[in-house]
Design an enzyme around this catalytic site. Structure first.
Site, mmCIF file in Angstrom:
data_model
loop_
_atom_site.group_PDB
_atom_site.id
_atom_site.type_symbol
_atom_site.label_atom_id
_atom_site.label_comp_id
_atom_site.label_asym_id
_atom_site.label_seq_id
_atom_site.Cartn_x
_atom_site.Cartn_y
_atom_site.Cartn_z
ATOM 1 N N ASP A 1 3.686 -7.660 2.768
ATOM 2 C CA ASP A 1 3.064 -6.330 2.793
ATOM 3 C C ASP A 1 2.792 -6.002 4.259
ATOM 4 O OD1 ASP A 1 1.275 -4.158 2.824
ATOM 5 O OD2 ASP A 1 0.422 -4.696 0.872
ATOM 6 N N LYS B 1 -0.499 5.428 3.933
ATOM 7 C CA LYS B 1 -1.381 5.179 5.065
ATOM 8 C C LYS B 1 -0.823 5.856 6.331
ATOM 9 C CE LYS B 1 -3.844 2.779 2.148
ATOM 10 N NZ LYS B 1 -3.673 1.380 1.828
ATOM 11 N N TYR C 1 -4.446 -7.393 -0.413
ATOM 12 C CA TYR C 1 -4.920 -6.151 -1.027
ATOM 13 C C TYR C 1 -5.290 -6.442 -2.490
ATOM 14 C CZ TYR C 1 -4.379 -1.262 -2.576
ATOM 15 O OH TYR C 1 -4.566 -0.018 -3.110
#
Ligand SMILES: *Cc1c(COP(=O)(O)O)cnc(C)c1O
Length: 393
Positions: free
Chosen positions: A184, A209, A113
């Site tokens: 992650d 999310k 990310y």
């Protein structure tokens, strides 16, 4: 027999039925001050918190609603302790700030990310923490570790192109050298994959999310197993003054109750869209580890229980302008960052962003799709008209 995760997600973190009757859900408990019956009781609680235990001595630490969510997230991730953060990025920052000191080296997979690099350039570098990036599929980790490497940070699958990473050998090498592994886990959101079960020290994810699931919540969480990092994480958490409101904890708990059915449907819809795109003559490649043709498919089948709603698509002979035009021509896919809500989204990822991934070799970039809970025949029809409109029949 242990209860299935779906059953546990329906029941975990709910209030005990102590009286003759009670509510189904843990109420929103708002407070700034935590009251104590006596000075001795206060001192005992302060001591417990200082040693890393999940107790509250002040409103910032949260009370019943946040504790219930932490319990539920431990259940989801197979951990014993959770720290809630105001965003997923804050969970990333908390983990790296807690686990590193000046002079340390952190090794990060290059498909992470993107904002992890901002934390690196903006803060870790200034603190004297060095960060290196590597592609585990082509660079053996042993060649990238340094004598002062303290943390290996991975995200599997990666962001934007969903490169699968084999976590078990990374953990084995790091364990042998006393290096912490942070993963992650936002892509699987704890439902399809559990890094702690493979020996990672920290699993973190953006509750923003799929946990929230309705695009109305910002939240992150760090989950650990055992006591190893608890005191340091709590110390850093308190020093940074992090806090999550009970209203947001409530929304996350509410989202968790339907995580199982949403994940199944996102998987179903995304796979249908991915297969349709993969067979389309204008499509060069679909990036989605659940597709049998994806280079990460074997690893995904071995380590993961399912897939989410994400995929990226690369078109044949397609300029950046045409890529943007396809995104504009889509009617059911909103243009926007983030994902994990009920709705479909599209976001172009241009070469500028993808060049950080050593695995990227394309020309114009990709469209990243988040396939939502709409009917997938409608979504496919929308993609069909947008692609034909820009790239021709
Ligand atoms: C979105 C995302 C984050 C950050 O979460 P926020 O809540 O938006 O800060 C972290 N990691 C991954 C993989 C993400 O997709």
């Amino acid at each position: 027999m242990p209860l299935h995760l779906d059953t546990r997600l329906a029941h975990c973190g709910r209030p005990a039925l102590n009286a003759a009757s009670g509510p189904v859900n843990t109420p929103v408990v708002r407070t700034s001050t935590v009251r104590f019956q006596s000075i001795a009781a206060m001192q005992a609680q302060v001591g417990k918190r200082a040693s890393g235990q999940p107790v509250s001595t002040y409103g910032r630490h949260g009370m019943d609603t946040q504790r219930a969510l932490e319990q539920a997230l431990c259940e989801l991730e197979g951990g014993t302790r959770a720290w809630l953060t105001p965003s997923g990025l804050a969970a990333i920052s908390l983990s790296l700030l807690a686990l590193t000191a000046p002079g340390d080296h952190v090794l990060v997979t290059d498909s992470v990310y993107q904002p992890v690099r901002k934390l690196d350039a903006g803060h870790l570098a200034r603190m004297g923490v060095q960060v290196g990036y590597f592609d585990p599929s082509t660079q053996p980790i042993e060649d990238c570790l340094q004598p002062h490497t303290r943390v290996v940070y991975v995200e599997t699958p990666g962001s934007l192109l969903f490169e699968m990473i084999d976590l078990a050998p990374i953990v084995a090498i790091c364990n042998a050298r006393g290096i912490s592994v942070v993963a992650d886990n936002t892509w699987a959101s704890g439902y399809w994959f559990n890094p702690l079960a493979l020996g990672a020290d920290i699993s973190l994810l953006a509750g923003t999310k799929y946990i929230g699931g309705h695009s109305d919540l910002m939240q992150g969480v760090i989950v650990t197993q055992g006591a190893a990092h608890a005191a340091q994480l709590t110390k850093t958490y308190d020093a940074l003054g992090l806090a999550v409101s009970p209203d947001e904890a409530y929304l996350a708990l509410r989202g968790l109750r339907t995580l199982a059915v949403r994940m199944q449907q996102h998987q179903h819809n995304a796979l249908a869209v991915a297969q349709w795109l993969a067979a389309h003559p204008k499509v060069e490649r679909v990036y989605c580890p659940a597709l049998a043709t994806d280079p990460g498919n074997a690893l995904w089948r071995r380590d993961f229980r399912g897939a989410n709603g994400l995929l990226s698509v690369q078109f044949r002979d397609c300029s950046e302008a045409r890529l943007f035009a396809i995104a504009d021509a889509l009617a059911l896919f909103d243009i926007g960052a983030s994902w994990g809500g009920y709705e479909s989204l599209v976001l172009p990822a241009t070469c500028e962003k993808l060049s950080a991934h050593r695995s990227w070799h394309g020309a114009a970039g990709v469209l990243r799709l988040h396939v939502g809970l709409e009917n997938c025949a409608d979504l496919i029809a929308d993609l069909e008209q947008a692609i034909a409109g820009v790239l021709g029949p």
